[in-house]
Enzyme design. Sequence first.
Site, short mmCIF file in Angstrom:
data_model
loop_
_atom_site.label_atom_id
_atom_site.label_comp_id
_atom_site.label_asym_id
_atom_site.label_seq_id
_atom_site.Cartn_x
_atom_site.Cartn_y
_atom_site.Cartn_z
N ASP A 91 0.83 -1.20 0.00
CA ASP A 91 0.00 0.00 0.00
C ASP A 91 0.86 1.24 0.00
OD1 ASP A 91 -2.77 -0.06 -0.09
OD2 ASP A 91 -2.99 -0.64 2.01
N GLU A 190 -14.02 -1.74 -1.92
CA GLU A 190 -14.22 -1.91 -0.47
C GLU A 190 -15.58 -1.39 -0.05
OE1 GLU A 190 -10.92 -0.83 2.01
OE2 GLU A 190 -12.11 -0.99 3.85
O1 KIV Z 1 -4.83 -1.76 4.19
C1 KIV Z 1 -5.56 -2.73 3.96
O2 KIV Z 1 -5.52 -3.72 4.68
C2 KIV Z 1 -6.47 -2.62 2.82
C3 KIV Z 1 -7.61 -3.58 2.60
C4 KIV Z 1 -8.11 -3.53 1.20
C5 KIV Z 1 -7.52 -4.96 3.04
O3 KIV Z 1 -6.31 -1.74 2.04
#
Ligand code: KIV
Length: 272
Positions: A91, A190
């Site tokens: 991320d 989401e």
């Molecule tokens: O940070 C996260 O865990 C997410 C979710 C989509 C699982 O972005």
Amino acid sequence: MSTAMNTAKTVTVKTVRKFKDEGKKFSMLTAYDYSTAKYIDEAGVDMILVGDSLAMTALGYESTHGVGIEEMKIFTKAVARGVKRTMVIADMPFLSYHTDIPTAIKNGGELIRCGAKGVKIEGGGEYINELVKRLTESGIPVVGHLGFTPQFMHTLGGYRVQGKTDEAVEQILTSAKALEKAGAFALVLEMVPEQCAKYITENLQIPTISCGAGRFCTGQVLVCDDVFGKYSDMTPKFARKYGDMKSFIIDCAKRFDADVKSGAFPSANEVF
Ligand code: KIV
């Protein structure tokens, strides 16, 4: 002698696209450390997300806003060291990609240097579409993320299901198509109603990954601490708990504590 690596079994962008083309479901779990990543990989889960949810589950912040690019690099390296087959996506944390495109490319590139095979970014719109294009052109595969986007929780007014009206569904589809056109190879949806996710999935070439978006997406993602029953500050309605790690940890810690205090640990076999 060929120096080509044997990557036949590793999950790549091509494998993920193929899942959709062949109508196959795939799995994704978050992971934040070496051992957990290793076991998730051994279990056959297709993708691991080093999610910024680690701000809450691993670092104890109230939201994902607490984590920055430097922490994400450390967790990404740990996870990447643990996997052989699974595709690792990292991320991009809050404010690591919104200031300007060169900074975003630098930050995304650093996550790739840490062992990620792609990055995930939240939201849509003109700037994000351009960024997805530029990241992809720089050799950084991108997973999009629409619907409820936790980094925007203050703008969205809290944890709320998105895409509840026809107009909102059309807006998500427009953003999704633009992300696909810009080069995103998959899209997390989401907390949207499953009919919304179904409609979007049917209208995209790229696979969708449900995070509380129902049964019709190509893939499913959950936070590992929810699946293992470890994080207990809050559990979303859509998460399924497959274990009770919280009780397991408390039980092990209690037994250790009792053994230390009674003198049962260490035993004669556990000393030099
Ligand atoms: O940070 C996260 O865990 C997410 C979710 C989509 C699982 O972005």
